[in-house]
Motif scaffolding. Structure first.
Motif, short mmCIF file in Angstrom:
data_model
loop_
_atom_site.label_atom_id
_atom_site.label_comp_id
_atom_site.label_asym_id
_atom_site.label_seq_id
_atom_site.Cartn_x
_atom_site.Cartn_y
_atom_site.Cartn_z
N UNK A 32 -4.99 62.29 22.61
CA UNK A 32 -6.05 61.36 23.33
C UNK A 32 -6.56 61.92 24.49
N UNK A 34 -9.17 62.42 27.97
CA UNK A 34 -9.92 61.39 29.03
C UNK A 34 -10.62 62.56 30.10
N UNK A 36 -12.09 61.75 33.97
CA UNK A 36 -12.31 60.89 35.10
C UNK A 36 -12.97 61.50 36.23
N UNK A 51 -10.51 59.22 21.27
CA UNK A 51 -9.21 58.85 20.66
C UNK A 51 -9.34 59.34 18.92
N UNK A 94 -3.34 62.83 26.75
CA UNK A 94 -1.89 61.99 26.61
C UNK A 94 -0.65 63.04 26.24
N UNK A 101 3.92 56.89 26.56
CA UNK A 101 2.89 57.89 26.19
C UNK A 101 1.99 57.95 27.74
N UNK A 103 -0.19 59.84 30.67
CA UNK A 103 -1.10 60.92 30.68
C UNK A 103 -0.89 62.03 31.73
N UNK B 31 0.85 47.25 32.74
CA UNK B 31 0.96 48.67 33.14
C UNK B 31 0.58 48.83 34.67
N UNK B 48 6.04 54.31 37.59
CA UNK B 48 5.29 53.54 36.70
C UNK B 48 6.10 52.16 36.44
N UNK B 50 6.05 49.11 33.31
CA UNK B 50 5.66 48.36 31.88
C UNK B 50 5.22 46.87 32.13
N UNK B 90 -2.38 57.24 45.12
CA UNK B 90 -3.29 56.30 44.42
C UNK B 90 -2.20 55.27 43.36
N UNK B 98 -1.32 53.90 29.10
CA UNK B 98 -2.22 54.84 29.39
C UNK B 98 -2.49 55.99 28.14
N UNK B 99 -1.50 56.22 27.79
CA UNK B 99 -1.71 57.29 26.61
C UNK B 99 -2.02 56.71 25.23
N UNK B 100 -2.02 55.50 25.27
CA UNK B 100 -2.61 54.55 23.84
C UNK B 100 -4.04 54.53 23.81
N UNK B 101 -4.83 55.37 24.69
CA UNK B 101 -6.22 55.24 24.82
C UNK B 101 -6.66 54.09 25.70
N UNK B 102 -5.76 53.50 26.66
CA UNK B 102 -6.25 52.52 27.46
C UNK B 102 -6.84 52.95 28.69
N UNK B 103 -7.94 52.42 29.30
CA UNK B 103 -8.67 52.97 30.51
C UNK B 103 -7.57 52.64 31.41
N UNK B 104 -7.46 53.55 32.50
CA UNK B 104 -6.65 53.23 33.82
C UNK B 104 -7.56 53.05 34.82
N UNK B 106 -8.07 52.64 38.86
CA UNK B 106 -7.64 53.36 40.10
C UNK B 106 -7.84 52.37 41.42
N UNK B 107 -6.91 52.17 42.05
CA UNK B 107 -7.31 51.92 43.78
C UNK B 107 -8.12 53.12 44.46
#
Lengths: 115, 115
Positions: A32, A34, A36, A51, A94, A101, A103, B31, B48, B50, B90, B98-104, B106-107
């Protein structure tokens, strides 16, 4: 071992010219991937991700990236650079180890677009 | 919708002092993450979480502690500040790993200098 490499610390391009920011990766299994972007004194912002599916991924601000499995690359591209594209760009992959998982981020490439 | 908010933005600490970096998100993400960014080193994961009540170490946890008493908040504590902890920190969050394709998300970062 899982890793991601951005071989160029800095990329310089003239406004209006095409740009490429390089990224190669090494993971076990399917990656996976990305991209940024980080503007000065700001947090990272999501640009695009791969993905599965079409190897050419389109993202925010006119950026796109091409997933190349044989070359294990995921280069970021834009047909015509803008001065406002000047920023720090991070590739991430990933890490398939562990339940969460996580990053792995590259070290970043500074894109400088000259007017 | 404020996203990920972290405070303070800038702080100077003396060696041996302690402090807490605050982080809160209003996106109901399960997360949350803390990264540090050092020049030429990319982002390194410190800790991190969960979900509320669950935390785990990242790549560089030594010298730091976290807690996650609520879904929204994920403070990072430095107990005995050392010059090696001079960095930009950060906080980030995502819905799902995050590794499942979900967008992170950030502050905007906290610049910490230890002198």
């Amino acid at each position: 071992a899982q890793s991601v490499a951005q071989p160029e610390d800095q990329v310089n391009v003239a406004e209006g010219n095409p740009l490429t920011v390089k990224c190669t990766y090494s993971v076990s299994g399917n990656p996976y991937l990305f991209w940024y972007v980080q503007y000065p004194n700001r947090g990272l912002q999501f640009l695009l991700k791969y993905i599965t599916g079409d190897n050419l991924v389109k993202g925010s601000y006119g950026f796109e990236a091409e997933f190349n499995k044989s070359q294990t690359s995921f280069h970021l591209k834009k047909p015509s650079a803008l001065v406002s594209d000047s920023a720090l760009y991070f590739c991430a992959v990933r890490d398939g180890r562990g339940a969460t998982n996580k990053l792995i981020f590259g070290t970043g490439t500074l894109l400088a677009v000259q007017p | 919708n404020a996203g990920v908010t972290q405070t303070p933005k800038f702080r100077i600490l003396k060696i041996g002092q302690s402090m807490t970096l605050q982080c809160t998100q209003d996106m109901n993400h399960n997360y949350m993450y803390w990264y540090r960014q050092d020049p030429g080193m990319g982002l390194k994961l410190i800790y991190y979480s969960v979900g509320a009540g669950i935390t785990d170490k990242g790549e560089v946890p030594n010298g730091y502690n976290v807690s996650r008493s609520t879904t929204e908040d994920f403070p990072l504590r430095l107990e005995l500040a050392a010059p090696s902890q001079t960095s930009v920190y950060f906080c980030a969050s995502s819905y799902g790993g995050q590794g499942s394709g979900n967008t992170i998300y950030f502050g905007e970062g906290s610049w910490l200098t230890v002198v």
